[in-house]
Design an enzyme around this catalytic site. Structure first.
Site, short mmCIF file in Angstrom:
data_model
loop_
_atom_site.label_atom_id
_atom_site.label_comp_id
_atom_site.label_asym_id
_atom_site.label_seq_id
_atom_site.Cartn_x
_atom_site.Cartn_y
_atom_site.Cartn_z
N GLY A 27 1.45 -1.07 3.65
CA GLY A 27 0.94 -0.96 2.28
C GLY A 27 0.17 -2.20 1.86
O GLY A 27 0.18 -2.58 0.68
N ASN A 29 -2.87 -2.60 1.40
CA ASN A 29 -4.17 -2.32 0.77
C ASN A 29 -4.11 -2.37 -0.75
O ASN A 29 -5.15 -2.29 -1.41
CB ASN A 29 -4.66 -0.93 1.19
CG ASN A 29 -3.70 0.17 0.79
OD1 ASN A 29 -2.68 0.35 1.45
ND2 ASN A 29 -3.98 0.89 -0.28
N GLY A 31 -1.52 -3.42 -4.59
CA GLY A 31 -0.32 -3.94 -5.22
C GLY A 31 0.19 -5.21 -4.60
O GLY A 31 -0.58 -6.09 -4.18
N ILE A 32 1.51 -5.34 -4.53
CA ILE A 32 2.13 -6.54 -3.97
C ILE A 32 1.72 -6.73 -2.52
O ILE A 32 1.46 -7.86 -2.09
CB ILE A 32 3.66 -6.45 -4.11
CG1 ILE A 32 4.06 -6.56 -5.59
CG2 ILE A 32 4.35 -7.54 -3.30
CD1 ILE A 32 5.51 -6.29 -5.86
N GLY A 33 1.62 -5.64 -1.76
CA GLY A 33 1.24 -5.75 -0.36
C GLY A 33 -0.12 -6.40 -0.18
O GLY A 33 -0.32 -7.17 0.77
N SER A 156 13.74 -4.18 -4.31
CA SER A 156 13.35 -4.07 -5.71
C SER A 156 14.50 -4.56 -6.58
O SER A 156 15.68 -4.30 -6.29
CB SER A 156 13.01 -2.62 -6.06
OG SER A 156 12.84 -2.47 -7.46
N TYR A 181 14.21 6.52 -6.81
CA TYR A 181 13.40 5.39 -6.34
C TYR A 181 14.27 4.15 -6.13
O TYR A 181 14.21 3.49 -5.08
CB TYR A 181 12.29 5.08 -7.34
CG TYR A 181 11.55 3.79 -7.00
CD1 TYR A 181 10.62 3.75 -5.96
CD2 TYR A 181 11.82 2.60 -7.70
CE1 TYR A 181 9.98 2.57 -5.62
CE2 TYR A 181 11.16 1.42 -7.37
CZ TYR A 181 10.26 1.41 -6.34
OH TYR A 181 9.63 0.24 -6.00
#
Length: 312
Positions: A27, A29, A31-33, A156, A181
């Site tokens: 991931g 690409n 957000g946090i990633g 999280s 989630y």
């Protein structure tokens, strides 16, 4: 008598160089990633972005190169919801070793109905936890080939208040999206802790570290067009929240430290310094429920059964 020199104090503005190392960020690409990938690239590493969407990976690559001249980046197609594809993804890395993987990619749903992956798993549990569980199995030969590789699992803060229902891991009987989630992220974190126990028992040189980003909001995140665009209005309206939480660029820092800091050890939990919500990364005590080895072991066995042994 000589003594071994200690590592210099951690300074995010002067990251340890990683010019000869290769990192995979799932991931990476958005957000946090994205910010994990950007910051690791600034340390000189070769960073591979794992992404379901080639166009988004290309945009992220361009955005990082605009900020980090000479950044060494690649992208591979990665769909954690499709367990049968993960072996092919690892083959496409075309590397002899991997110095770290950051398990960051994830799906978050806000509303019903309950959705499933093609393998029949609840979408968030199947992607966030089971996908990374199986991916790690495929990556282990590459990680073991590195001198001291790390598996860094992005949990999280929402998982701190959750507890797993081992009899309903797939949320079939009682589906609430936000709870599902949080539990999927808690499962990831249990996996990261249990993985390190098993690695230590086997004498492996690979270490597993668990991190979380605290409270990380888009509205407090600096612009990285076209990956992330922040309007002036959004920035001003979010200013009061900065007293309690932070942007995703800051939420990436615990993972970056877990990858690069030689003082970090397997089995540790790292998160933001201030109430676990914002600030520089620090080691924090493993949460009481996360330290329950019996739950972690039962989750491991259930995960192996659910993935037909592909996570062994």
């Amino acid at each position: 008598m000589s003594s071994t020199p200690s590592a210099p104090p951690w300074n995010r503005r002067r990251l340890p160089r990683a010019d000869d190392r290769i990192f995979l960020v799932t991931g990476g690409n958005a957000g946090i990633g994205y910010f994990v990938a950007e910051q690791l690239s600034a340390a000189g590493a070769t960073v591979v972005l794992g992404s379901r969407n080639p166009a988004k990976a290309e945009a992220a690559t361009a955005a990082i190169r605009a900020r980090v001249p000479g950044a060494r980046l690649r992208a591979v197609r990665l769909d954690l919801a499709d367990l049968s594809s993960l072996g092919t993804t690892v083959e496409s890395l075309e590397v002899e070793r991997l110095d770290a993987v950051v398990h960051n990619a994830g799906v978050a749903l806000d509303d019903p109905p309950r959705r499933e992956t093609g393998d029949g798993h609840e979408l968030m549990f199947g992607t966030n936890h089971l996908g990374h569980f199986v991916l790690t199995r495929w990556l282990m030969p590459l990680l073991s080939a590195a001198p001291a590789a790390r598996v860094v699992t992005m949990g999280s803060f929402a998982a701190k208040s959750e507890r797993l229902d081992l009899d309903d891991l797939q949320s079939r009987t009682d589906y609430r999206p936000q709870r599902a989630y949080g539990r999927s992220k808690l499962a990831q974190m249990y996996f990261g802790v249990e993985l390190d126990r098993r690695l230590r028992a086997s004498g492996s040189t690979v270490a597993s570290v668990v991190v979380h980003p605290g409270g990380a909001l888009d509205s407090l995140t600096p612009a990285r067009p076209p990956v992330h665009v922040r309007t002036t209005g959004a920035r001003l309206s979010a200013a009061p929240a900065a007293l309690l939480v932070q942007g995703k660029h800051a939420g990436a820092r615990p993972a970056v430290r877990a990858v690069l800091d030689p003082a970090v050890r397997g089995g540790e939990l790292w998160g933001p310094r201030v109430f676990g919500l914002r600030g520089e990364p620090r080691r924090e005590p493993v949460w009481n429920h996360l330290a329950d080895a019996s739950v972690a072991a039962r989750l491991w066995e259930a995960s192996r059964d659910l993935t037909d042994g592909r996570g062994r």
